[in-house]
Enzyme design. Structure first.
Site, PDB file in Angstrom:
ATOM      1  N   GLU A   1      36.428 -22.620  55.376  1.00  0.00           N
ATOM      2  CA  GLU A   1      36.397 -23.134  53.439  1.00  0.00           C
ATOM      3  C   GLU A   1      36.611 -23.355  52.121  1.00  0.00           C
ATOM      4  O   GLU A   1      37.125 -22.475  51.715  1.00  0.00           O
ATOM      5  CB  GLU A   1      35.095 -22.030  53.342  1.00  0.00           C
ATOM      6  CG  GLU A   1      33.604 -21.434  54.448  1.00  0.00           C
ATOM      7  CD  GLU A   1      32.565 -21.138  53.435  1.00  0.00           C
ATOM      8  OE1 GLU A   1      31.602 -21.722  53.388  1.00  0.00           O
ATOM      9  OE2 GLU A   1      32.861 -19.677  53.178  1.00  0.00           O
TER      10      GLU A   1
ATOM     11  N   GLY B   1      30.665 -23.863  46.514  1.00  0.00           N
ATOM     12  CA  GLY B   1      29.434 -24.171  44.638  1.00  0.00           C
ATOM     13  C   GLY B   1      29.589 -24.919  44.070  1.00  0.00           C
ATOM     14  O   GLY B   1      29.482 -25.164  42.735  1.00  0.00           O
TER      15      GLY B   1
ATOM     16  N   LYS C   1      24.544 -15.458  49.564  1.00  0.00           N
ATOM     17  CA  LYS C   1      25.157 -14.869  49.011  1.00  0.00           C
ATOM     18  C   LYS C   1      23.760 -13.581  48.068  1.00  0.00           C
ATOM     19  O   LYS C   1      23.063 -12.984  48.258  1.00  0.00           O
ATOM     20  CB  LYS C   1      25.342 -15.429  48.077  1.00  0.00           C
ATOM     21  CG  LYS C   1      26.965 -16.365  48.468  1.00  0.00           C
ATOM     22  CD  LYS C   1      26.715 -16.983  47.397  1.00  0.00           C
ATOM     23  CE  LYS C   1      27.932 -18.222  47.914  1.00  0.00           C
ATOM     24  NZ  LYS C   1      29.125 -19.040  47.488  1.00  0.00           N
TER      25      LYS C   1
ATOM     26  N   GLU D   1      34.839 -14.996  48.221  1.00  0.00           N
ATOM     27  CA  GLU D   1      34.742 -14.525  47.116  1.00  0.00           C
ATOM     28  C   GLU D   1      34.334 -12.824  47.360  1.00  0.00           C
ATOM     29  O   GLU D   1      34.649 -12.704  46.883  1.00  0.00           O
ATOM     30  CB  GLU D   1      33.008 -14.688  47.106  1.00  0.00           C
ATOM     31  CG  GLU D   1      32.707 -15.979  46.220  1.00  0.00           C
ATOM     32  CD  GLU D   1      31.418 -16.275  46.835  1.00  0.00           C
ATOM     33  OE1 GLU D   1      30.548 -15.523  47.241  1.00  0.00           O
ATOM     34  OE2 GLU D   1      31.189 -17.732  46.885  1.00  0.00           O
TER      35      GLU D   1
ATOM     36  N   SER E   1      30.307 -26.894  49.708  1.00  0.00           N
ATOM     37  CA  SER E   1      28.946 -28.152  49.081  1.00  0.00           C
ATOM     38  C   SER E   1      28.650 -28.511  50.095  1.00  0.00           C
ATOM     39  O   SER E   1      27.994 -29.926  50.454  1.00  0.00           O
ATOM     40  CB  SER E   1      30.042 -28.938  47.977  1.00  0.00           C
ATOM     41  OG  SER E   1      30.285 -27.790  46.694  1.00  0.00           O
TER      42      SER E   1
ATOM     43  N   HIS F   1      34.137 -13.751  53.671  1.00  0.00           N
ATOM     44  CA  HIS F   1      34.325 -14.989  52.475  1.00  0.00           C
ATOM     45  C   HIS F   1      35.659 -14.985  51.602  1.00  0.00           C
ATOM     46  O   HIS F   1      35.785 -13.417  51.244  1.00  0.00           O
ATOM     47  CB  HIS F   1      32.929 -14.505  52.076  1.00  0.00           C
ATOM     48  CG  HIS F   1      32.629 -15.618  51.622  1.00  0.00           C
ATOM     49  ND1 HIS F   1      32.572 -16.262  50.579  1.00  0.00           N
ATOM     50  CD2 HIS F   1      31.537 -16.680  51.840  1.00  0.00           C
ATOM     51  CE1 HIS F   1      31.455 -17.688  49.722  1.00  0.00           C
ATOM     52  NE2 HIS F   1      31.852 -17.988  50.898  1.00  0.00           N
TER      53      HIS F   1
ATOM     54  N   ASN G   1      24.043 -18.944  54.162  1.00  0.00           N
ATOM     55  CA  ASN G   1      24.896 -17.701  53.072  1.00  0.00           C
ATOM     56  C   ASN G   1      24.270 -17.506  51.525  1.00  0.00           C
ATOM     57  O   ASN G   1      24.502 -18.486  50.962  1.00  0.00           O
ATOM     58  CB  ASN G   1      25.768 -17.653  52.923  1.00  0.00           C
ATOM     59  CG  ASN G   1      27.239 -16.496  51.857  1.00  0.00           C
ATOM     60  OD1 ASN G   1      26.514 -15.813  51.647  1.00  0.00           O
ATOM     61  ND2 ASN G   1      27.967 -16.775  51.838  1.00  0.00           N
TER      62      ASN G   1
HETATM   63  C1  PEP Z   1      29.521 -20.118  50.816  1.00  0.00           C
HETATM   64  O1  PEP Z   1      29.420 -19.823  50.074  1.00  0.00           O
HETATM   65  O2  PEP Z   1      30.132 -19.514  51.961  1.00  0.00           O
HETATM   66  C2  PEP Z   1      29.923 -21.998  50.466  1.00  0.00           C
HETATM   67  C3  PEP Z   1      29.730 -23.042  51.309  1.00  0.00           C
HETATM   68  O3  PEP Z   1      28.745 -22.272  49.433  1.00  0.00           O
HETATM   69  P1  PEP Z   1      28.569 -24.071  48.876  1.00  0.00           P
HETATM   70  O4  PEP Z   1      27.510 -24.524  49.978  1.00  0.00           O
HETATM   71  O5  PEP Z   1      27.128 -23.086  47.580  1.00  0.00           O
HETATM   72  O6  PEP Z   1      29.474 -24.159  48.635  1.00  0.00           O
END
Ligand code: PEP
Length: 253
Positions: free
Chosen positions: A169, A175, A13, A99, A215, A97, A11
């Site tokens: 997630e 992040g 973003k 976000e 992460s 997601h 992703n």
């Molecule tokens: C995401 O936004 O789907 C995600 C898992 O981000 P990150 O790997 O940076 O934590």
């Protein structure tokens, strides 16, 4: 022994211009072995979809979008719908997601409409669910996530689950460099699968792929994906670099 095919999704973003997206795609396709067990997809910004699609032709990497509107066409200024995503070559679309839920008023009801629309147009939804740190610390993580899954799958038939992926997630792991421990992640994935088996039947639930996100890096991907109910990863930060994303794919392969 699971027969579920692992899947790793990047992703990107709101990162990368068209030329940067194309350059990362080229580097990734060069680095990846031509064949492997895992399915792979990348989700660039809307404006880069067409350029990335051209570079992915003939590779083992599929194209995904980061969101869609549920209506196929009409007076919806600023939206991108399923027909446009299919037209540009998308196979996958990320829906719900955290976000989008946090910053763009995405609700469970909207997520469910988007999931149905994606399936109706031949796109594979990657449905994101996950709890906040506050919810986890209150001991409510599991019911919260299970309720999000129930809501997202309310108009989904058991047969649709072969074309749908869930991504667990935990918001506090996105992040932040904090990852759920493989044991905690596995516990949540098992709870999600058990719930889907109750709602949609055991075979459909058994076949459903559930990704972990939060992460994920080359250093922790292998251990996470060794868990019996973790079928791959949704990767943010570490997917922006072709070498680290390829290393995560290697763990899935
Ligand atoms: C995401 O936004 O789907 C995600 C898992 O981000 P990150 O790997 O940076 O934590």
């Amino acid at each position: 022994m699971t027969t579920r095919v692992p899947i790793v999704v990047g992703n990107w973003k709101l990162h990368k211009t068209v030329s940067e997206s194309v350059a990362t795609t080229d580097a990734l396709v060069d680095l990846l072995p031509k064949r492997g067990r895992a399915e792979i997809a990348v989700a660039p910004v809307f404006t880069a979809l067409m350029g990335v699609a051209a570079q992915l032709k003939g590779s083992r990497v599929a194209l995904g979008a980061q969101d869609l509107h549920w209506e196929a066409k009409g007076a919806f200024t600023g939206e991108v719908g399923p027909l446009q995503l299919v037209d540009v070559g998308c196979a996958f679309v990320i829906i719900g997601h955290s976000e989008r839920r946090e910053y763009f008023a995405e609700t469970d009801e909207r997520v469910a409409r988007k999931v149905r629309s994606a399936l109706d147009h031949g796109l594979k939804p990657i449905v994101c669910v996950g709890e906040s740190l506050q919810t986890r610390e209150a001991g409510d993580a599991e019911p919260h996530v299970v309720a999000q899954v129930d809501a997202a799958l309310q108009s989904v038939q058991p047969a649709d689950l072969a074309s749908l992926v869930i991504a667990y997630e935990p918001i506090w792991a996105i992040g932040t460099g904090r990852t759920a421990s493989p044991t905690d992640a596995e516990q949540m994935h098992a709870a999600v699968r058990a719930q889907v088996q109750r709602s949609h039947g055991v075979p459909a639930g058994e076949g459903l792929r559930i990704l972990y996100g939060g992460s994920v890096k080359p250093e922790n991907a292998g251990e996470l994906m060794l868990q019996p109910n973790i079928d791959g990863a949704l990767v943010g930060g570490a997917s922006l670099d072709a070498a680290s994303f390829a290393a995560i794919v290697a763990a899935a392969d």
